[in-house]
Design a protein around this motif. Structure first.
Motif, PDB file in Angstrom:
ATOM      1  N   VAL A   4      51.941  43.148  43.932  1.00  0.00           N
ATOM      2  CA  VAL A   4      50.774  43.652  43.217  1.00  0.00           C
ATOM      3  C   VAL A   4      49.585  44.089  44.670  1.00  0.00           C
ATOM      4  N   LYS A   5      49.188  44.814  44.299  1.00  0.00           N
ATOM      5  CA  LYS A   5      48.574  45.047  45.607  1.00  0.00           C
ATOM      6  C   LYS A   5      46.952  45.464  44.773  1.00  0.00           C
ATOM      7  N   GLU A   6      46.248  45.702  45.437  1.00  0.00           N
ATOM      8  CA  GLU A   6      44.689  45.749  44.796  1.00  0.00           C
ATOM      9  C   GLU A   6      44.009  45.573  46.238  1.00  0.00           C
ATOM     10  N   THR A   7      42.461  46.285  45.229  1.00  0.00           N
ATOM     11  CA  THR A   7      42.099  46.445  46.553  1.00  0.00           C
ATOM     12  C   THR A   7      40.091  47.023  46.213  1.00  0.00           C
ATOM     13  N   VAL A   8      39.462  46.265  47.097  1.00  0.00           N
ATOM     14  CA  VAL A   8      37.940  46.463  46.484  1.00  0.00           C
ATOM     15  C   VAL A   8      36.570  46.628  46.972  1.00  0.00           C
ATOM     16  N   ASP A   9      35.824  46.913  47.664  1.00  0.00           N
ATOM     17  CA  ASP A   9      35.067  47.511  49.043  1.00  0.00           C
ATOM     18  C   ASP A   9      34.003  46.240  48.268  1.00  0.00           C
ATOM     19  N   MET A  31      38.915  32.847  42.318  1.00  0.00           N
ATOM     20  CA  MET A  31      39.954  32.766  41.410  1.00  0.00           C
ATOM     21  C   MET A  31      39.824  32.889  40.124  1.00  0.00           C
ATOM     22  N   GLU A  32      40.245  33.180  39.238  1.00  0.00           N
ATOM     23  CA  GLU A  32      40.948  32.837  37.850  1.00  0.00           C
ATOM     24  C   GLU A  32      41.974  31.842  37.696  1.00  0.00           C
ATOM     25  N   GLY A  33      41.714  30.985  37.421  1.00  0.00           N
ATOM     26  CA  GLY A  33      43.362  29.758  37.393  1.00  0.00           C
ATOM     27  C   GLY A  33      43.091  28.844  38.590  1.00  0.00           C
ATOM     28  N   ARG A  94      27.121  47.910  57.197  1.00  0.00           N
ATOM     29  CA  ARG A  94      27.074  47.440  55.478  1.00  0.00           C
ATOM     30  C   ARG A  94      28.237  47.164  54.391  1.00  0.00           C
ATOM     31  N   HIS A  95      29.230  47.890  54.276  1.00  0.00           N
ATOM     32  CA  HIS A  95      30.570  47.684  53.938  1.00  0.00           C
ATOM     33  C   HIS A  95      31.747  47.898  53.715  1.00  0.00           C
ATOM     34  N   THR A  96      32.540  46.963  53.402  1.00  0.00           N
ATOM     35  CA  THR A  96      33.812  46.986  53.693  1.00  0.00           C
ATOM     36  C   THR A  96      34.535  46.673  52.849  1.00  0.00           C
ATOM     37  N   ARG A  97      36.144  47.230  52.593  1.00  0.00           N
ATOM     38  CA  ARG A  97      37.257  47.594  52.296  1.00  0.00           C
ATOM     39  C   ARG A  97      38.172  45.858  52.397  1.00  0.00           C
ATOM     40  N   VAL A  98      38.587  45.536  51.358  1.00  0.00           N
ATOM     41  CA  VAL A  98      39.043  44.325  50.900  1.00  0.00           C
ATOM     42  C   VAL A  98      40.654  45.071  50.018  1.00  0.00           C
ATOM     43  N   ASN A  99      41.634  44.865  51.071  1.00  0.00           N
ATOM     44  CA  ASN A  99      43.123  44.885  50.456  1.00  0.00           C
ATOM     45  C   ASN A  99      43.606  43.729  50.377  1.00  0.00           C
ATOM     46  N   LEU A 100      44.307  43.349  49.514  1.00  0.00           N
ATOM     47  CA  LEU A 100      45.113  42.012  49.051  1.00  0.00           C
ATOM     48  C   LEU A 100      46.930  42.784  48.220  1.00  0.00           C
ATOM     49  N   ALA A 101      47.541  42.130  49.061  1.00  0.00           N
ATOM     50  CA  ALA A 101      48.814  42.366  48.226  1.00  0.00           C
ATOM     51  C   ALA A 101      49.138  41.616  48.221  1.00  0.00           C
ATOM     52  N   ILE A 102      50.151  40.808  47.096  1.00  0.00           N
ATOM     53  CA  ILE A 102      51.050  39.389  46.975  1.00  0.00           C
ATOM     54  C   ILE A 102      52.098  39.859  46.911  1.00  0.00           C
ATOM     55  N   ASP A 103      52.928  39.541  47.573  1.00  0.00           N
ATOM     56  CA  ASP A 103      54.807  39.247  46.216  1.00  0.00           C
ATOM     57  C   ASP A 103      55.160  37.929  45.709  1.00  0.00           C
ATOM     58  N   LYS A 125      42.183  41.719  39.956  1.00  0.00           N
ATOM     59  CA  LYS A 125      41.601  42.824  40.007  1.00  0.00           C
ATOM     60  C   LYS A 125      40.876  41.822  39.247  1.00  0.00           C
ATOM     61  N   GLY A 126      40.750  41.288  39.032  1.00  0.00           N
ATOM     62  CA  GLY A 126      39.253  40.415  38.573  1.00  0.00           C
ATOM     63  C   GLY A 126      39.207  39.550  39.311  1.00  0.00           C
ATOM     64  N   ASP A 127      40.290  39.147  39.995  1.00  0.00           N
ATOM     65  CA  ASP A 127      39.571  37.580  41.017  1.00  0.00           C
ATOM     66  C   ASP A 127      38.705  38.553  42.666  1.00  0.00           C
ATOM     67  N   LEU A 128      39.170  39.845  42.874  1.00  0.00           N
ATOM     68  CA  LEU A 128      38.349  40.489  43.405  1.00  0.00           C
ATOM     69  C   LEU A 128      37.676  40.806  43.602  1.00  0.00           C
ATOM     70  N   ARG A 129      37.122  41.476  42.158  1.00  0.00           N
ATOM     71  CA  ARG A 129      35.690  41.275  41.758  1.00  0.00           C
ATOM     72  C   ARG A 129      34.956  40.624  41.710  1.00  0.00           C
ATOM     73  N   ARG A 130      35.623  39.102  41.175  1.00  0.00           N
ATOM     74  CA  ARG A 130      34.712  38.165  41.502  1.00  0.00           C
ATOM     75  C   ARG A 130      33.951  38.192  42.676  1.00  0.00           C
ATOM     76  N   PHE A 131      35.182  37.870  43.316  1.00  0.00           N
ATOM     77  CA  PHE A 131      34.691  38.226  45.057  1.00  0.00           C
ATOM     78  C   PHE A 131      34.085  39.116  45.921  1.00  0.00           C
ATOM     79  N   LYS A 132      33.902  40.188  44.899  1.00  0.00           N
ATOM     80  CA  LYS A 132      32.870  40.735  45.047  1.00  0.00           C
ATOM     81  C   LYS A 132      31.462  40.529  44.824  1.00  0.00           C
ATOM     82  N   ASP A 133      31.626  40.548  43.588  1.00  0.00           N
ATOM     83  CA  ASP A 133      30.241  39.913  42.713  1.00  0.00           C
ATOM     84  C   ASP A 133      30.068  38.318  43.694  1.00  0.00           C
ATOM     85  N   PHE A 134      30.456  37.309  44.032  1.00  0.00           N
ATOM     86  CA  PHE A 134      30.348  36.290  44.502  1.00  0.00           C
ATOM     87  C   PHE A 134      29.770  36.389  46.090  1.00  0.00           C
ATOM     88  N   ILE A 135      30.006  37.818  47.116  1.00  0.00           N
ATOM     89  CA  ILE A 135      30.025  37.462  48.395  1.00  0.00           C
ATOM     90  C   ILE A 135      28.372  38.850  48.070  1.00  0.00           C
TER      91      ILE A 135
END
Length: 152
Positions: A4-9, A31-33, A94-103, A125-135
């Protein structure tokens, strides 16, 4: 294994996003769960998750960590088999892209079915969105570890 690969700015500077991500014990806040992460030392964490009523515990090892660039890990023991990497890319001051890849290796029929239905992708995707909201809500990191872990 499944990937799974997801990205958030995120609307924070690179060092802010990176520093917050190094605070593994704070992961349950976005992170949910994830019920708890206990940092054992600079390289090792113990995780307790509960997803769909199933509790799992496992240990991870940081195998590569380069400040402001990446953190790579793998599981070493427990109920979960996975490896992954999170990378951080400066977009501007002021902006960063966070890329997450999990096997990961889905275990059992329920996890295999959930993987086939895209549930893991949606969770990440939800975890990255929540990280964005949090930070972005915090506007600053709560600490951070800037040490170097080299692949061995």
């Amino acid at each position: 294994m499944s990937m799974v690969k997801e990205t958030v700015d995120v609307d924070v500077p690179l060092h802010t996003a990176y520093n917050q991500w190094t605070l593994f014990e704070e992961f349950p806040r976005f992170m949910e769960g994830v019920e708890a992460v206990t940092q054992l030392d600079d390289r090792h964490n113990h995780w307790r998750t509960s997803i769909g009523g199933v509790t799992r515990e496992f240990d991870t090892e940081i195998v590569d960590q380069l400040p402001d660039e990446r953190i790579a890990w793998r599981t070493t023991d427990g109920d979960v088999r996975q490896k992954g990497v999170v990378t951080f890319q400066r977009l501007d001051e002021r902006h960063t892209r966070v890329n997450l890849a999990i096997d990961f290796q889905p275990e059992g029929m329920a996890e295999k079915a959930g993987d086939m239905l895209g549930m893991v992708d949606r969770r990440v995707k939800g975890d990255l969105r929540r990280f964005k909201d949090f930070i972005e809500h915090e506007g600053r990191e709560e600490g951070g570890w800037r040490g170097r872990v080299t692949p061995g």
